[in-house]
Design a protein around this motif. Structure first.
Motif, PDB file in Angstrom:
ATOM      1  N   GLY A 202       0.826  -1.193   0.000  1.00  0.00           N
ATOM      2  CA  GLY A 202       0.000   0.000   0.000  1.00  0.00           C
ATOM      3  C   GLY A 202       0.865   1.249   0.000  1.00  0.00           C
ATOM      4  N   LYS A 203       0.355   2.319  -0.611  1.00  0.00           N
ATOM      5  CA  LYS A 203       1.126   3.543  -0.712  1.00  0.00           C
ATOM      6  C   LYS A 203       0.997   4.340   0.579  1.00  0.00           C
ATOM      7  CE  LYS A 203       1.938   7.413  -3.808  1.00  0.00           C
ATOM      8  NZ  LYS A 203       1.484   8.098  -5.033  1.00  0.00           N
ATOM      9  N   TYR A 204       2.101   4.800   1.104  1.00  0.00           N
ATOM     10  CA  TYR A 204       2.092   5.579   2.335  1.00  0.00           C
ATOM     11  C   TYR A 204       1.842   7.042   2.012  1.00  0.00           C
ATOM     12  CZ  TYR A 204       4.194   1.462   4.478  1.00  0.00           C
ATOM     13  OH  TYR A 204       4.441   0.196   4.926  1.00  0.00           O
ATOM     14  N   GLY A 205       0.997   7.678   2.844  1.00  0.00           N
ATOM     15  CA  GLY A 205       0.763   9.099   2.660  1.00  0.00           C
ATOM     16  C   GLY A 205       1.905   9.938   3.198  1.00  0.00           C
ATOM     17  N   SER A 206       2.581   9.451   4.219  1.00  0.00           N
ATOM     18  CA  SER A 206       3.679  10.209   4.827  1.00  0.00           C
ATOM     19  C   SER A 206       4.737   9.235   5.326  1.00  0.00           C
ATOM     20  CB  SER A 206       3.147  11.060   5.989  1.00  0.00           C
ATOM     21  OG  SER A 206       4.199  11.803   6.576  1.00  0.00           O
ATOM     22  N   ILE A 207       5.992   9.583   5.095  1.00  0.00           N
ATOM     23  CA  ILE A 207       7.117   8.779   5.584  1.00  0.00           C
ATOM     24  C   ILE A 207       8.003   9.673   6.450  1.00  0.00           C
ATOM     25  CG2 ILE A 207       9.148   7.445   4.926  1.00  0.00           C
ATOM     26  CD1 ILE A 207       7.728   6.670   2.379  1.00  0.00           C
ATOM     27  N   ARG A 208       8.342   9.193   7.634  1.00  0.00           N
ATOM     28  CA  ARG A 208       9.129   9.975   8.586  1.00  0.00           C
ATOM     29  C   ARG A 208      10.414   9.248   8.959  1.00  0.00           C
ATOM     30  NH1 ARG A 208       4.213  10.974  12.871  1.00  0.00           N
ATOM     31  NH2 ARG A 208       2.886  12.300  11.537  1.00  0.00           N
ATOM     32  N   ALA A 209      11.415  10.052   9.257  1.00  0.00           N
ATOM     33  CA  ALA A 209      12.675   9.531   9.803  1.00  0.00           C
ATOM     34  C   ALA A 209      13.175  10.541  10.831  1.00  0.00           C
ATOM     35  CB  ALA A 209      13.712   9.309   8.706  1.00  0.00           C
ATOM     36  N   TYR A 210      13.959  10.060  11.771  1.00  0.00           N
ATOM     37  CA  TYR A 210      14.474  10.914  12.836  1.00  0.00           C
ATOM     38  C   TYR A 210      15.998  10.888  12.836  1.00  0.00           C
ATOM     39  CZ  TYR A 210       9.671  10.844  14.557  1.00  0.00           C
ATOM     40  OH  TYR A 210       8.306  10.970  14.670  1.00  0.00           O
ATOM     41  N   THR A 216      21.793  20.247  20.170  1.00  0.00           N
ATOM     42  CA  THR A 216      20.716  20.399  21.166  1.00  0.00           C
ATOM     43  C   THR A 216      20.458  19.116  21.942  1.00  0.00           C
ATOM     44  OG1 THR A 216      19.059  19.807  19.503  1.00  0.00           O
ATOM     45  CG2 THR A 216      19.607  22.150  19.734  1.00  0.00           C
ATOM     46  N   ALA A 217      21.230  18.055  21.606  1.00  0.00           N
ATOM     47  CA  ALA A 217      21.059  16.744  22.256  1.00  0.00           C
ATOM     48  C   ALA A 217      19.603  16.287  22.191  1.00  0.00           C
ATOM     49  CB  ALA A 217      21.554  16.782  23.701  1.00  0.00           C
ATOM     50  N   SER A 218      18.985  16.461  21.002  1.00  0.00           N
ATOM     51  CA  SER A 218      17.581  16.104  20.840  1.00  0.00           C
ATOM     52  C   SER A 218      17.386  15.354  19.529  1.00  0.00           C
ATOM     53  CB  SER A 218      16.698  17.352  20.860  1.00  0.00           C
ATOM     54  OG  SER A 218      17.036  18.212  19.779  1.00  0.00           O
ATOM     55  N   ARG A 219      16.225  14.727  19.420  1.00  0.00           N
ATOM     56  CA  ARG A 219      15.851  13.990  18.220  1.00  0.00           C
ATOM     57  C   ARG A 219      14.991  14.877  17.334  1.00  0.00           C
ATOM     58  NH1 ARG A 219      12.133   8.586  17.958  1.00  0.00           N
ATOM     59  NH2 ARG A 219      10.591  10.114  18.600  1.00  0.00           N
ATOM     60  N   LYS A 220      15.333  14.980  16.033  1.00  0.00           N
ATOM     61  CA  LYS A 220      14.591  15.828  15.115  1.00  0.00           C
ATOM     62  C   LYS A 220      14.013  14.991  13.977  1.00  0.00           C
ATOM     63  CE  LYS A 220      16.828  20.195  16.201  1.00  0.00           C
ATOM     64  NZ  LYS A 220      17.473  21.418  15.676  1.00  0.00           N
ATOM     65  N   LYS A 221      12.939  15.519  13.364  1.00  0.00           N
ATOM     66  CA  LYS A 221      12.155  14.748  12.405  1.00  0.00           C
ATOM     67  C   LYS A 221      12.337  15.274  10.988  1.00  0.00           C
ATOM     68  CE  LYS A 221       7.738  15.513  12.282  1.00  0.00           C
ATOM     69  NZ  LYS A 221       6.311  15.561  12.647  1.00  0.00           N
ATOM     70  N   VAL A 222      12.375  14.323  10.038  1.00  0.00           N
ATOM     71  CA  VAL A 222      12.303  14.629   8.616  1.00  0.00           C
ATOM     72  C   VAL A 222      11.080  13.896   8.073  1.00  0.00           C
ATOM     73  CG1 VAL A 222      13.383  14.288   6.366  1.00  0.00           C
ATOM     74  CG2 VAL A 222      14.771  14.998   8.307  1.00  0.00           C
ATOM     75  N   GLU A 223      10.209  14.602   7.336  1.00  0.00           N
ATOM     76  CA  GLU A 223       8.961  13.982   6.870  1.00  0.00           C
ATOM     77  C   GLU A 223       8.705  14.376   5.425  1.00  0.00           C
ATOM     78  OE1 GLU A 223       4.303  13.469   8.306  1.00  0.00           O
ATOM     79  OE2 GLU A 223       5.663  14.822   9.378  1.00  0.00           O
ATOM     80  N   GLU A 224       8.220  13.402   4.632  1.00  0.00           N
ATOM     81  CA  GLU A 224       7.826  13.646   3.246  1.00  0.00           C
ATOM     82  C   GLU A 224       6.394  13.167   3.069  1.00  0.00           C
ATOM     83  OE1 GLU A 224       8.937  11.540  -0.862  1.00  0.00           O
ATOM     84  OE2 GLU A 224      10.605  12.690  -0.026  1.00  0.00           O
ATOM     85  N   LYS A 225       5.515  14.081   2.656  1.00  0.00           N
ATOM     86  CA  LYS A 225       4.100  13.760   2.495  1.00  0.00           C
ATOM     87  C   LYS A 225       3.755  13.634   1.014  1.00  0.00           C
ATOM     88  CE  LYS A 225       2.550  15.972   6.783  1.00  0.00           C
ATOM     89  NZ  LYS A 225       1.622  16.958   7.390  1.00  0.00           N
ATOM     90  N   ASP A 226       2.810  12.730   0.737  1.00  0.00           N
ATOM     91  CA  ASP A 226       2.352  12.525  -0.638  1.00  0.00           C
ATOM     92  C   ASP A 226       0.886  12.109  -0.595  1.00  0.00           C
ATOM     93  OD1 ASP A 226       2.127  12.185  -3.331  1.00  0.00           O
ATOM     94  OD2 ASP A 226       3.288  10.323  -3.422  1.00  0.00           O
ATOM     95  N   GLY A 227       0.031  13.055  -0.263  1.00  0.00           N
ATOM     96  CA  GLY A 227      -1.403  12.786  -0.216  1.00  0.00           C
ATOM     97  C   GLY A 227      -1.814  12.098   1.073  1.00  0.00           C
ATOM     98  N   ASP A 228      -3.033  11.557   1.037  1.00  0.00           N
ATOM     99  CA  ASP A 228      -3.573  10.852   2.200  1.00  0.00           C
ATOM    100  C   ASP A 228      -3.069   9.418   2.219  1.00  0.00           C
ATOM    101  OD1 ASP A 228      -5.002  13.123   2.891  1.00  0.00           O
ATOM    102  OD2 ASP A 228      -6.728  12.540   1.659  1.00  0.00           O
ATOM    103  N   GLY A 229      -3.096   8.832   3.385  1.00  0.00           N
ATOM    104  CA  GLY A 229      -2.652   7.446   3.521  1.00  0.00           C
ATOM    105  C   GLY A 229      -1.969   7.237   4.862  1.00  0.00           C
ATOM    106  N   PRO A 230      -1.598   6.010   5.157  1.00  0.00           N
ATOM    107  CA  PRO A 230      -0.966   5.715   6.447  1.00  0.00           C
ATOM    108  C   PRO A 230       0.413   6.366   6.555  1.00  0.00           C
ATOM    109  CG  PRO A 230      -0.877   3.803   5.010  1.00  0.00           C
ATOM    110  CD  PRO A 230      -1.742   4.811   4.322  1.00  0.00           C
ATOM    111  N   VAL A 231       0.850   6.543   7.798  1.00  0.00           N
ATOM    112  CA  VAL A 231       2.172   7.106   8.089  1.00  0.00           C
ATOM    113  C   VAL A 231       3.138   5.970   8.385  1.00  0.00           C
ATOM    114  CG1 VAL A 231       3.507   8.572   9.643  1.00  0.00           C
ATOM    115  CG2 VAL A 231       1.191   9.239   8.981  1.00  0.00           C
ATOM    116  N   TYR A 232       4.302   6.016   7.736  1.00  0.00           N
ATOM    117  CA  TYR A 232       5.342   5.015   7.995  1.00  0.00           C
ATOM    118  C   TYR A 232       6.539   5.714   8.642  1.00  0.00           C
ATOM    119  CZ  TYR A 232       8.922   1.470   7.370  1.00  0.00           C
ATOM    120  OH  TYR A 232       9.926   0.558   7.601  1.00  0.00           O
ATOM    121  N   GLU A 233       6.978   5.209   9.808  1.00  0.00           N
ATOM    122  CA  GLU A 233       8.136   5.763  10.506  1.00  0.00           C
ATOM    123  C   GLU A 233       9.297   4.786  10.406  1.00  0.00           C
ATOM    124  OE1 GLU A 233       7.340   6.908  14.499  1.00  0.00           O
ATOM    125  OE2 GLU A 233       6.234   8.724  13.924  1.00  0.00           O
ATOM    126  N   ILE A 234      10.423   5.259   9.889  1.00  0.00           N
ATOM    127  CA  ILE A 234      11.628   4.423   9.807  1.00  0.00           C
ATOM    128  C   ILE A 234      12.193   4.265  11.219  1.00  0.00           C
ATOM    129  CG2 ILE A 234      13.932   4.247   8.820  1.00  0.00           C
ATOM    130  CD1 ILE A 234      12.940   5.940   6.481  1.00  0.00           C
TER     131      ILE A 234
END
Length: 318
Positions: A202-210, A216-234
């Protein structure tokens, strides 16, 4: 009269008469022609080939392959005293890699030295900790089969993890190309030796990676959206933003492909590895071609039957 036999070669008194000296010299000449089987058994160059594994075992040889040619077995056995003497050094690591037909590409030695200066502050210490590579260790599921580790190294199962060790398809973790696995009809084992199936992702609407930001000793997000659909997190945490963005793009490309899966049961061969390329020929019209090995299991059935279960994937554009 001069002594016919050097003093180092006999136990006669210094002032013995010439007669026993001549006798000792004659016996010494005869002794040189005698065959000494005990001495041969301790000499890697003279020992019979069939007894080489026993001599190697007596010298605590860590890595041994029965299929090696005789000259290599003798060379490895001869090197063991020097190898054990150098253990813990870079030359010994190179020797160990060479025994497994591998090459030590690079190494990192910890800092070693003496210096005088002010004590580090807490901020200095935190900055130093953040500069170190992150290593994550994951628990492994219970083993259901006995898998030969490292094709012969007994009892050691090294597992490494971390964002710096991203592995390309068809290569080992060090970047070296893996040998291509060739499978034909004579390699199949059993009645249900292969199974081919396909599934569309199935096609994912959004894919995220951290990624980890050391500033800053913190975790930051990178996200690519392509319409509606489930979110996949690497699940991996990447070292920097560029690495996370590349992972998102790669996952997006994968999600736009249709994946075929192939299951094989074949006669065992312990050099086969996951991530290697798989060439299938003359088995089935739909199964023949190039695949990528996703996983491989080594099975020992009783004491004589050794098989591999191969799970492979092939992706084609929709």
């Amino acid at each position: 009269m001069t002594n016919p036999l050097p003093l180092a070669l006999h136990l006669l008194p210094l002032h013995s008469s010439p007669t026993p000296q001549r006798a000792a010299a004659a016996l010494g000449a005869m002794a040189g022609d005698l065959d000494d089987p005990i001495a041969k058994m301790a000499d890697a160059n003279a020992i019979p080939a069939a007894a080489l594994p026993h001599l190697a075992w007596s010298w605590s040889t860590d890595y041994w392959r029965d299929e090696w040619p005789e000259h290599r077995k003798r060379q490895v056995t001869l090197e063991q005293p020097a190898f054990h003497w150098m253990k813990g050094s870079i030359p010994a690591d190179r020797m160990a890699c060479a025994y497994a037909d591998a090459v030590l590409i690079s190494y990192h030695l910890p800092r070693d030295g003496f210096m005088i200066g002010r004590s580090p502050t807490r901020e200095d210490h935190e900055r130093w900790l953040n500069s170190l590579p992150e290593i994550r260790i994951y628990p492994l599921p219970p083993r259901t089969t006995r898998t030969p580790p490292l094709a012969g190294a007994i009892g050691r199962h090294p597992v490494f993890g971390g964002p710096a060790m991203q592995q390309a398809k068809g290569t080992s973790i060090s970047g070296m190309a893996l040998p291509i696995v060739e499978i034909g009809p004579n390699d199949l084992y059993g009645e249900d030796a292969f199974r081919l199936r396909g599934c569309a992702r199935g096609k994912y609407g959004s894919i995220r990676a951290y990624w980890h930001d050391p500033a800053t000793a913190s975790r930051k997000k990178v996200e690519e959206k392509d319409g509606d659909g489930p979110v996949y997190e690497i699940p991996e945490l990447f070292q920097d933003e560029a690495e996370a963005q590349a992972a998102v793009k790669g996952q997006r490309n994968n999600s736009d492909r249709e994946e075929e899966k192939l299951s094989l049961t074949v006669v065992g061969k312990e050099t086969r590895q996951a991530e290697a390329k798989l060439n299938v020929s003359r088995i089935d019209r739909d199964a023949d071609g190039e695949w990528s090995i996703d996983s491989i299991t080594h099975n020992f059935i009783g004491s004589t039957i050794y098989t591999n279960n191969i799970e492979a994937v092939r992706k084609e554009k929709k």
